[in-house]
Design a protein around this motif. Structure first.
Motif, PDB file in Angstrom:
ATOM      1  N   UNK A   1       0.558  -1.101   0.088  1.00 24.53           N
ATOM      2  CA  UNK A   1       0.062   0.013   0.282  1.00 24.53           C
ATOM      3  C   UNK A   1       0.838   1.640   0.285  1.00 24.53           C
ATOM      4  N   UNK A   2      -0.218   2.368  -0.002  1.00 22.44           N
ATOM      5  CA  UNK A   2       0.585   3.709  -0.678  1.00 22.44           C
ATOM      6  C   UNK A   2       1.692   4.212   1.129  1.00 22.44           C
ATOM      7  N   UNK A   3       1.063   3.794   2.372  1.00 21.16           N
ATOM      8  CA  UNK A   3       1.818   4.534   3.348  1.00 21.16           C
ATOM      9  C   UNK A   3       3.031   3.808   3.481  1.00 21.16           C
ATOM     10  N   UNK A   4       2.743   2.385   4.096  1.00 21.49           N
ATOM     11  CA  UNK A   4       4.190   1.766   3.693  1.00 21.49           C
ATOM     12  C   UNK A   4       5.240   2.089   2.975  1.00 21.49           C
ATOM     13  N   UNK A   5       5.042   1.841   1.776  1.00 24.13           N
ATOM     14  CA  UNK A   5       5.777   2.474   0.541  1.00 24.13           C
ATOM     15  C   UNK A   5       6.429   3.509   0.837  1.00 24.13           C
ATOM     16  N   UNK A   6       5.704   5.145   1.470  1.00 23.33           N
ATOM     17  CA  UNK A   6       6.176   6.202   1.549  1.00 23.33           C
ATOM     18  C   UNK A   6       7.495   5.997   2.556  1.00 23.33           C
ATOM     19  N   UNK A   7       6.667   5.477   3.647  1.00 21.18           N
ATOM     20  CA  UNK A   7       7.963   4.963   4.651  1.00 21.18           C
ATOM     21  C   UNK A   7       8.953   4.295   4.502  1.00 21.18           C
ATOM     22  N   UNK A   8       8.307   2.913   3.599  1.00 17.43           N
ATOM     23  CA  UNK A   8      10.224   2.498   3.366  1.00 17.43           C
ATOM     24  C   UNK A   8      11.220   3.124   2.623  1.00 17.43           C
ATOM     25  N   UNK A   9      10.647   3.645   1.413  1.00 20.97           N
ATOM     26  CA  UNK A   9      11.637   5.023   0.462  1.00 20.97           C
ATOM     27  C   UNK A   9      12.141   5.738   1.640  1.00 20.97           C
ATOM     28  N   UNK A  10      11.454   6.599   2.008  1.00 20.92           N
ATOM     29  CA  UNK A  10      11.749   7.584   3.149  1.00 20.92           C
ATOM     30  C   UNK A  10      12.888   6.897   4.080  1.00 20.92           C
ATOM     31  N   UNK A  11      12.983   5.641   4.653  1.00 24.10           N
ATOM     32  CA  UNK A  11      13.458   5.109   5.322  1.00 24.10           C
ATOM     33  C   UNK A  11      15.226   4.692   4.049  1.00 24.10           C
ATOM     34  N   UNK A  12      14.760   4.474   3.451  1.00 16.34           N
ATOM     35  CA  UNK A  12      15.975   4.246   2.307  1.00 16.34           C
ATOM     36  C   UNK A  12      16.295   4.577   2.087  1.00 16.34           C
ATOM     37  N   UNK A  13      16.209   5.704   2.361  1.00 14.23           N
ATOM     38  CA  UNK A  13      16.939   7.132   1.555  1.00 14.23           C
ATOM     39  C   UNK A  13      17.532   7.955   2.700  1.00 14.23           C
ATOM     40  N   UNK A  14      17.235   7.367   4.168  1.00 12.41           N
ATOM     41  CA  UNK A  14      17.586   8.589   4.737  1.00 12.41           C
ATOM     42  C   UNK A  14      19.153   7.157   6.169  1.00 12.41           C
TER      43      UNK A  14
END
Length: 264
Positions: A117-130
């Motif tokens: 889903x969208x919310x979990x994906x956005x968080x995973x992308x944020x975490x990967x970049x951070x």
């Protein structure tokens, strides 16, 4: 600030733009290449795309049927994959609509928007970049044992208990029924005899009183591919069996519910 390139087809903007906006809030518009704000009227589209692809730190490839059929997107991700092979950028596939990833990308771990889903994906992308690598457990609800129910309600119920991965050395179970304890009986298919009881009267919040029928084979275990089938039948002139739940004895005198599986 890291430079981030979002490679996608224009038909997929409804799912890509929320990601772009969230990343823009953190890293700023100039650090996130998203064509709707990175390419302005009068700009050279090819020139701007070339600038964006020149040296991003993170390349997000939104994999959809639309993007895989887009000549421009194919040029983008293939160029980025070549740079990633040289260690110059981080290539992150994002699976969007369930279409298989290109074979050459299959070696890459990907983010699964289609599943998560969208919310979990956005968080995973944020975490990967951070650079966050904290492990988040996904299988805390695992149960080795499950049960299915079959049979004719007016006559008898057949309850099959299966082990999915591990051997269970204690095959003792409690069957919670709404029937009076003396109105039903339980046995095991194919067993010469069973250990039954001591049955218990149980008070269940919201449901009231129930009977706990306890049964186990004299010997044996439950192993994957070797289930045990219990049969519960009401006595003549008594109402049909009304099963509430199945519990497994995990330690002496202590029973825990096991999940009910869908009958295949």
């Amino acid at each position: 600030m890291p430079a981030i390139f979002l490679s996608h087809n224009h038909q997929d903007k409804p799912v890509v733009e929320p990601v772009a906006v969230e990343l823009m809030k953190i890293y700023g518009q100039d650090s996130v290449f998203y064509d709707d704000w990175s390419i302005q009227p009068g700009d050279s589209i090819i020139g701007k795309m070339n600038e964006g692809l020149a040296s991003p730190d993170f390349f997000l490839f939104f994999v959809t049927e639309n993007s895989l059929n887009s000549g421009m997107v194919n040029l983008e991700w293939q160029s980025a994959l070549y740079q990633a092979a040289k260690g110059k950028i981080t290539f992150v596939p994002v699976r969007v609509d369930g279409v298989p990833l290109p074979a050459i990308v299959m070696h890459k771990a990907y983010i699964d928007m289609h599943r998560d889903g969208m919310e979990a994906t956005i968080q995973q992308i944020k975490d990967r970049i951070a650079g966050k690598t904290e492990f988040v457990p996904k299988h805390t609800a695992f149960s080795n044992l499950t049960y299915t129910v079959d049979g004719y309600l007016s006559k008898e119920l057949k309850i099959t208990v299966k082990a999915s991965h591990l051997q269970e050395s204690n095959p003792k179970f409690m069957f919670l029924v709404k029937n009076d304890m003396d109105d039903v009986f339980v046995w095991i298919e194919g067993a010469a005899g069973i250990q039954a009881g001591p049955h218990q009267n149980v008070e269940i919040e919201g449901l009231g009183k129930a009977s706990g029928l306890i049964a186990a084979p004299f010997t044996g275990t439950i192993r994957p591919n070797f289930p045990i089938t219990f049969t519960i039948k009401s006595k003549p002139e008594c109402r049909p069996v009304e099963l509430l739940d199945v519990l497994h004895e995990t330690k002496a005198g202590f029973f825990e519910p096991i999940p009910r599986a869908t009958l295949q």
